[in-house]
Design a protein around this motif. Structure first.
Motif, mmCIF file in Angstrom:
data_model
loop_
_atom_site.group_PDB
_atom_site.id
_atom_site.type_symbol
_atom_site.label_atom_id
_atom_site.label_comp_id
_atom_site.label_asym_id
_atom_site.label_seq_id
_atom_site.Cartn_x
_atom_site.Cartn_y
_atom_site.Cartn_z
ATOM 1 N N ASP A 75 -0.034 25.042 35.051
ATOM 2 C CA ASP A 75 -1.036 23.994 35.240
ATOM 3 C C ASP A 75 -0.409 22.859 36.035
ATOM 4 N N VAL A 76 -1.152 22.314 36.979
ATOM 5 C CA VAL A 76 -0.677 21.152 37.725
ATOM 6 C C VAL A 76 -1.099 19.883 36.994
ATOM 7 N N GLN A 77 -0.322 18.833 37.161
ATOM 8 C CA GLN A 77 -0.633 17.543 36.541
ATOM 9 C C GLN A 77 -0.705 16.488 37.613
ATOM 10 N N PRO A 78 -1.729 15.690 37.719
ATOM 11 C CA PRO A 78 -2.968 15.778 36.941
ATOM 12 C C PRO A 78 -3.794 16.998 37.358
ATOM 13 N N SER A 79 -4.627 17.457 36.438
ATOM 14 C CA SER A 79 -5.347 18.711 36.663
ATOM 15 C C SER A 79 -6.490 18.590 37.653
ATOM 16 N N LEU A 103 3.069 33.448 29.568
ATOM 17 C CA LEU A 103 4.524 33.449 29.453
ATOM 18 C C LEU A 103 5.073 32.336 30.328
ATOM 19 N N ASP A 104 5.726 31.371 29.722
ATOM 20 C CA ASP A 104 6.322 30.256 30.446
ATOM 21 C C ASP A 104 7.811 30.505 30.651
ATOM 22 N N ASN A 105 8.356 29.919 31.689
ATOM 23 C CA ASN A 105 9.799 29.942 31.964
ATOM 24 C C ASN A 105 10.360 31.355 32.134
ATOM 25 N N ALA A 161 6.675 45.384 28.348
ATOM 26 C CA ALA A 161 6.483 45.267 26.904
ATOM 27 C C ALA A 161 6.953 43.880 26.482
ATOM 28 N N VAL A 162 6.103 43.183 25.739
ATOM 29 C CA VAL A 162 6.423 41.829 25.286
ATOM 30 C C VAL A 162 6.356 41.810 23.765
ATOM 31 N N ALA A 163 7.468 41.482 23.138
ATOM 32 C CA ALA A 163 7.544 41.489 21.679
ATOM 33 C C ALA A 163 7.722 40.066 21.150
ATOM 34 N N PRO A 164 6.626 39.414 20.729
ATOM 35 C CA PRO A 164 6.757 38.060 20.189
ATOM 36 C C PRO A 164 7.305 38.075 18.764
ATOM 37 N N VAL A 165 7.931 36.989 18.387
ATOM 38 C CA VAL A 165 8.349 36.796 17.004
ATOM 39 C C VAL A 165 7.105 36.373 16.223
ATOM 40 N N ARG A 166 6.873 36.969 15.075
ATOM 41 C CA ARG A 166 5.665 36.668 14.304
ATOM 42 C C ARG A 166 5.886 35.449 13.416
ATOM 43 N N PHE A 167 5.255 34.354 13.794
ATOM 44 C CA PHE A 167 5.269 33.120 13.011
ATOM 45 C C PHE A 167 3.856 32.856 12.525
ATOM 46 N N ALA A 168 3.701 32.451 11.286
ATOM 47 C CA ALA A 168 2.381 32.118 10.750
ATOM 48 C C ALA A 168 1.980 30.711 11.174
ATOM 49 N N GLY A 169 0.715 30.547 11.543
ATOM 50 C CA GLY A 169 0.164 29.238 11.827
ATOM 51 C C GLY A 169 0.628 28.602 13.123
ATOM 52 N N THR A 170 1.049 29.400 14.100
ATOM 53 C CA THR A 170 1.510 28.840 15.372
ATOM 54 C C THR A 170 0.687 29.401 16.527
ATOM 55 N N SER A 171 0.852 28.808 17.683
ATOM 56 C CA SER A 171 0.177 29.315 18.878
ATOM 57 C C SER A 171 1.185 29.772 19.928
ATOM 58 N N GLY A 172 2.463 29.788 19.587
ATOM 59 C CA GLY A 172 3.475 30.209 20.541
ATOM 60 C C GLY A 172 4.686 30.798 19.841
ATOM 61 N N SER A 173 5.484 31.512 20.621
ATOM 62 C CA SER A 173 6.651 32.184 20.061
ATOM 63 C C SER A 173 7.612 32.532 21.196
ATOM 64 N N PRO A 174 8.911 32.561 20.912
ATOM 65 C CA PRO A 174 9.819 33.168 21.874
ATOM 66 C C PRO A 174 9.525 34.671 21.940
ATOM 67 N N VAL A 175 9.761 35.280 23.095
ATOM 68 C CA VAL A 175 9.494 36.712 23.248
ATOM 69 C C VAL A 175 10.703 37.415 23.834
ATOM 70 N N ASN A 176 10.706 38.717 23.707
ATOM 71 C CA ASN A 176 11.733 39.558 24.305
ATOM 72 C C ASN A 176 11.026 40.521 25.259
ATOM 73 N N SER A 201 -8.579 44.066 35.123
ATOM 74 C CA SER A 201 -8.462 42.672 34.726
ATOM 75 C C SER A 201 -7.061 42.402 34.192
ATOM 76 N N GLY A 202 -6.629 41.182 34.335
ATOM 77 C CA GLY A 202 -5.314 40.797 33.834
ATOM 78 C C GLY A 202 -5.379 40.384 32.383
ATOM 79 N N SER A 203 -4.307 40.593 31.680
ATOM 80 C CA SER A 203 -4.272 40.185 30.282
ATOM 81 C C SER A 203 -3.082 39.276 29.996
ATOM 82 N N LEU A 204 -2.297 38.963 31.032
ATOM 83 C CA LEU A 204 -1.094 38.164 30.855
ATOM 84 C C LEU A 204 -0.782 37.439 32.162
ATOM 85 N N ILE A 205 -0.371 36.191 32.039
ATOM 86 C CA ILE A 205 0.132 35.447 33.191
ATOM 87 C C ILE A 205 1.554 35.045 32.857
ATOM 88 N N GLY A 206 2.484 35.370 33.730
ATOM 89 C CA GLY A 206 3.872 34.961 33.555
ATOM 90 C C GLY A 206 4.361 34.274 34.808
#
Length: 82
Positions: free
Chosen positions: A13-17, A39-41, A62-77, A2-7
């Motif tokens: 997502d297409v608009q309209p869905s 992973l976008d962009n 390997a994907v290393a996100p920046v740890r921000f509290a209270g968010t749903s996204g982060s830049p990654v390396n 099974s996949g655990s990541l989409i990049g």
């Protein structure tokens, strides 16, 4: 397997869905309902060139996100190791 990541280097997502009640189904189902990492962009050209040069399609990512509290996204390396 099974996949655990989409990049992607394109929108996931297409608009309209096509669904009246779900604006972004890949995000709603993948991210919210299943916990899938999105992973976008992504800049996938260098990865594809290296894979072609080595004649190898599999690699460790390997994907290393920046740890921000209270968010749903982060830049990654992301780091691909062939």
């Amino acid at each position: 397997m099974s996949g655990s990541l989409i990049g992607a280097d394109t929108p996931q997502d297409v608009q309209p869905s096509g669904y009246d009640d779900v604006l972004m189904p890949v995000h709603a189902v993948g991210l919210v309902a299943t916990g899938l990492w999105l992973l976008d962009n992504c800049d996938l050209e260098a990865c594809a060139a290296t894979a072609a040069e080595l004649d190898q399609c599999d690699f460790h990512l390997a994907v290393a996100p920046v740890r921000f509290a209270g968010t749903s996204g982060s830049p990654v390396n992301p780091i691909a190791t062939f």
